[in-house]
Every structure is written in structure tokens, then in C-alpha cells.
Design an enzyme around this catalytic site. Structure first.
Site, mmCIF file in Angstrom:
data_model
loop_
_atom_site.group_PDB
_atom_site.id
_atom_site.type_symbol
_atom_site.label_atom_id
_atom_site.label_comp_id
_atom_site.label_asym_id
_atom_site.label_seq_id
_atom_site.Cartn_x
_atom_site.Cartn_y
_atom_site.Cartn_z
ATOM 1 N N TYR A 144 0.867 -1.179 0.000
ATOM 2 C CA TYR A 144 0.000 0.000 0.000
ATOM 3 C C TYR A 144 0.903 1.228 0.000
ATOM 4 C CZ TYR A 144 -3.584 3.310 1.625
ATOM 5 O OH TYR A 144 -4.454 4.364 1.744
ATOM 6 N N ASP A 239 9.347 2.702 -0.483
ATOM 7 C CA ASP A 239 8.343 3.404 0.317
ATOM 8 C C ASP A 239 8.684 3.131 1.778
ATOM 9 O OD1 ASP A 239 6.170 4.047 1.872
ATOM 10 O OD2 ASP A 239 4.675 3.282 0.469
ATOM 11 N N LYS A 267 4.473 10.218 8.104
ATOM 12 C CA LYS A 267 4.203 10.007 9.526
ATOM 13 C C LYS A 267 5.406 10.262 10.440
ATOM 14 C CE LYS A 267 1.800 5.870 7.975
ATOM 15 N NZ LYS A 267 0.399 5.643 7.882
#
Ligand code: HOZ
Length: 428
Positions: A144, A239, A267
Site C-alpha cells: 500500500y 516506500d 508520519k
């Protein structure tokens, strides 16, 4: 435990927010019941609106490495806020955090800040396409990279939790430029490259997958991707939204010893505020506007509050690298404790762990890719989730998510968690 107020708040929320939540996985649809509304959090604990205390194993999906409401981060934000909250103009602190990030992460000379991991990955792919002059990308089933169109093809995390790994609204044109590969299957990637010779701009991957539960890369897999990328002029994008500044100062690149061409963050780099970033060698990053033709922008990018939180967080991680060892030791302790208990109760399971990322799959065989992750028993997971909640432990409300360990957890908390697993496993 009583969740009266949370349920009432959820009822009110559903009237004005689709599904009552601003991100689907929060809605508890995969596990049943109403979501818990959090009032505040400190260190390793969440306090909900019914005043229950929960040990938190999500930690805002990763960034609370040092615990919730960590004083240096909170103080940095408060002090910054007193001086204005957004300017849409350059500020000195952007350069300070950029210098620090570049010094911590291998293979990057320049970094561009955005507002989320989704934005970071979306922009990284555009940059890869602009740099290589090619259109197609390879992504892995179950990975994802946020919810931008190109990535909602066999996506993991909330997308697969809700049965929409391929979302309506993504056009056929966009979907056909995303080629899908199997995680940990180098041969499969080589075949895809062979059938699309000269057309692939980049391979994007979570170097440690965290959105189909935690799945480590098999020995030689990332190295093999690096070799394939070099041989075919393809950019390798890591990622590191979850792994960056968590697995090591330099993230998965440092821990696993494999170089990426572009790295994305989210984040963690904002200390829990809405921040993302993407970074690469100067030669690649200089293709971005205003230096180059690849356009990417944002009024709130480099926002002073977000930069202050991120700088405080990265500074502490940079000056106290022993945190990474401590996190990994705590995670190993938890792993061993849970393993023992689940074996004792003869519960079919597989535990995957890398550094401070860990997940339990109620599956018989090794979980190495999306197909094997999907073989996990979801009914057992649901019972496990609610049992843990009743015992004061908050894990992700989906079998396709990872647990994130925070340094704020004590060994007493870990023992409490293992004892809870023991109680719950008895009734699975
Ligand atoms: N796995 C997601 C973060 N990478 C969960 C967060 C969300 O979708 O809200």
C-alpha cells in the site's frame, strides 16, 4: 470494558462523516463493533472517551516511536504555534530538518516535504516517470502506497480490508500503467520487465511490507530488484513511510543494506503531524520544479508546526541511536512471549517481525506475500482482536496491518500484553 460514549460519538459521526470516520480502516468493519473514540494519549497508552486505558500497538500507524505526547515534540509544536501556523513562504526550519534527514538517510542529497505518505509516493512516481521518460510502474500485490489512483491496484491495508483492493474511480488508462508483481518473487518481476521492455519507469516497494501484516523481504529479494533496476534503467523506489527512521536511523536501506534511487517518507518524519517527504540523489531531485520540469507543489508543504515536530523527533532519534536496538529487543521479547503462549494453546499461527514491526497471522504456513497473508483465519483474528481489547490492548482492527512498538512501552507492559494473549488464546 464499557464503550458507551464511544458508541454515541460514532452514531453522531456517521450522520455527517461517511462511515463515521476519516479513514476507512478505523471503522472496525473488518472486526465488527463500533470504533473507539480516543480522548487523549500519553506514552504507550491511549485513554478513550469512556476513560478506559489501552496499551497502544498502533501508535498512529507508526510515528509514535518515542510515545504519545512526547514532551520535546509537543513543546516544539507549541513554541512554533505561538509564532504563526502557516505562511506559504520558505522558513529556516525546513532547511534544518532537510539537512538532518539527508545526514541520516543513505543515498539522498535532497528532500522535498509534502503533507502525507500518499502525496510522497504519488510525487515520487511522477518524478520517476519524468526522469526516465517512461510511463509504466511495477507495484506488488498487498503493498500500500497511499490512495492515489496508480496505487489502488491490488492494494493492501484498508483497501484490502474492505474488499476494494482495486477501487472504482481508477480509470482503465491509469490501471494499465501499473503492473502487478508478487512480493518476494524475483522471477515474476523479471518476467514482467521482459514483457514490458523499455517501458518501466520504476519499481515501488515497501522494503519491509507493513500493509498485509508485516512481511520481511526474502533473502536476496531486494538485492535482486536492485540488480534488475540497474540492468534495465528502472528507478527503485523504497516506500519507507513505515520503515523510515523506525528500523534504523537510515531506515530499511541502512538495516537491509540495499540502495534505493528514491525514498518516500511519511508520519515518522513529521513526528506524528501530517507530513510526508520524498528524497533522492541531486541528479534526480533536480528534475523537480522550480529547477526542472516535473511539477509538484503544496501550500502547506513544509508547514512550520509539522517541521518543528519532525525536527524534534528526528533530532532525538539521531542523537540516541540506541533506541533502535532497544525497540528491536522489546519486539523480540514480545514475539517470544506470544509465540510460547500461542504454541501452548495450540493456536495455528505465524508471527512475522522485523525490528520494531511485528504481526500475528492466524495462518498455518509461512506468510511471504499477499496470497499467503490472505490465507489467515479472519474469524480467529476477530475474536483475538476483541479479546485483546477487552483486556486493555489496542491492536490494529484488521488482520492486514502491522503492530508498531514504541519505546514508551515498559517490559511490564509487554508482560501484561503476553498475559492478555494467554487469556484470549484460551478461548479462541
Ligand atoms: N496501513 C495504513 C497506513 N499505512 C493504515 C492507516 C489508514 O489507512 O488509515
Amino acid at each position: 470494558m464499557i464503550y458507551q460514549r464511544s458508541s454515541a460519538l460514532f452514531t453522531a459521526a456517521q450522520k455527517v462523516i461517511p462511515g463515521g470516520v476519516n479513514s476507512p480502516v478505523r471503522a472496525f468493519k473488518a472486526v465488527g463493533g463500533d470504533p473507539i473514540f480516543v480522548k487523549e494519549a500519553k506514552g504507550a497508552y491511549l485513554y478513550d472517551e469512556d476513560d478506559n486505558r489501552l496499551i497502544d500497538y498502533i501508535n498512529s500507524w507508526g510515528p509514535m516511536i518515542l510515545g504519545h505526547a512526547h514532551s520535546p515534540v509537543v513543546n516544539a509544536v507549541v513554541e512554533k504555534a505561538k509564532k504563526g501556523t502557516s505562511f506559504g513562504m520558505p522558513t529556516e526550519i525546513e532547511t534544518q530538518i532537510a539537512e538532518l534527514a539527508v545526514s541520516m538517510v543513505p543515498n539522498i542529497d535532497k528532500i522535498r516535504f509534502v503533507n502525507s505518505g500518499t502525496e510522497a509516493c504519488m510525487s515520487a512516481v511522477r518524478l520517476a516517470r519524468g526522469y526516465t521518460g517512461k510511463d509504466k510502474i511495477i507495484k506488488f500485490a498487498g503493498c500500500y502506497h497511499g490512495h492515489s489512483d496508480s496505487f489502488l491496484i491490488q492494494a493492501g491495508s484498508g483497501a484490502v480490508t474492505f474488499g476494494s483492493p482495486n477501487s472504482p474511480g481508477v480509470t482503465k488508462g491509469t490501471a494499465q500503467d501499473t503492473l502487478l508483481a508478487r512480493y518476494n518473487d524475483l522471477e515474476n518481476v523479471a518476467q514482467i520487465i521482459e514483457s514490458n521492455k523499455g517501458e518501466i519507469a520504476c519499481i515501488i516497494i515497501e522494503p519491509v511490507a507493513g500493509n498485509m501484516g508485516c512481511i520481511p523481504p526474502a533473502k536476496g529479494f531486494l538485492e535482486g530488484l536492485r540488480t534488475l533496476c540497474d540492468a534495465h534503467d528502472i528507478l527503485l523506489i523504497f516506500d519507507e513511510v513505515m520503515t523510515g527512521f523506525r528500523l534504523a536511523k537510515g531506515g530499511a536501506q541502512e538495516l537491509l543494506g540495499v540502495d534505493a534511487d528514491i525514498v518516500t517518507f511519511g508520519k515518522v518524519i513529521g513526528g506524528g503531524l501530517p507530513v510526508g517527504a520524498f528524497a533522492a540523489r541531486a541528479e534526480i531531485m533536480n528534475h523537480l520544479a522550480p529547477l526542472g520540469p516535473v511539477y509538484q507543489a503544496g501550500t502547506l508543504s513544509g508547514n512550520p508546526l509539522a517541521m518543528a515536530a519532525g525536527l524534534a523527533m528526528l533530532t532525538e532519534l539521531n542523537t540516541s541511536p540506541e533506541i533502535f536496538k532497544s525497540l528491536a529487543e522489546k519486539t523480540e521479547y514480545l514475539h517470544n512471549g506470544i509465540e510460547k503462549v500461542l504454541q501452548h494453546h495450540k493456536i495455528t499461527h505465524t508471527i512475522n517481525r522485523v525490528g520494531s514491526m511485528i504481526s500475528i497471522h492466524f495462518a498455518k504456513d509461512a506468510v511471504v506475500d499477499f496470497d499467503t497473508a490472505a490465507l489467515g483465519n479472519n474469524d480467529t483474528f476477530k475474536k483475538f482482536f476483541h479479546g485483546m481489547l477487552d483486556n486493555g490492548i489496542y491492536i490494529a482492527p484488521s488482520a492486514f496491518e502491522t503492530w508498531f512498538i514504541t519505546e514508551a512501552l515498559t517490559y511490564e507492559d509487554l508482560d501484561f500484553t503476553i498475559a492478555a494473549v494467554d487469556k484470549v488464546a484460551g478461548s479462541l
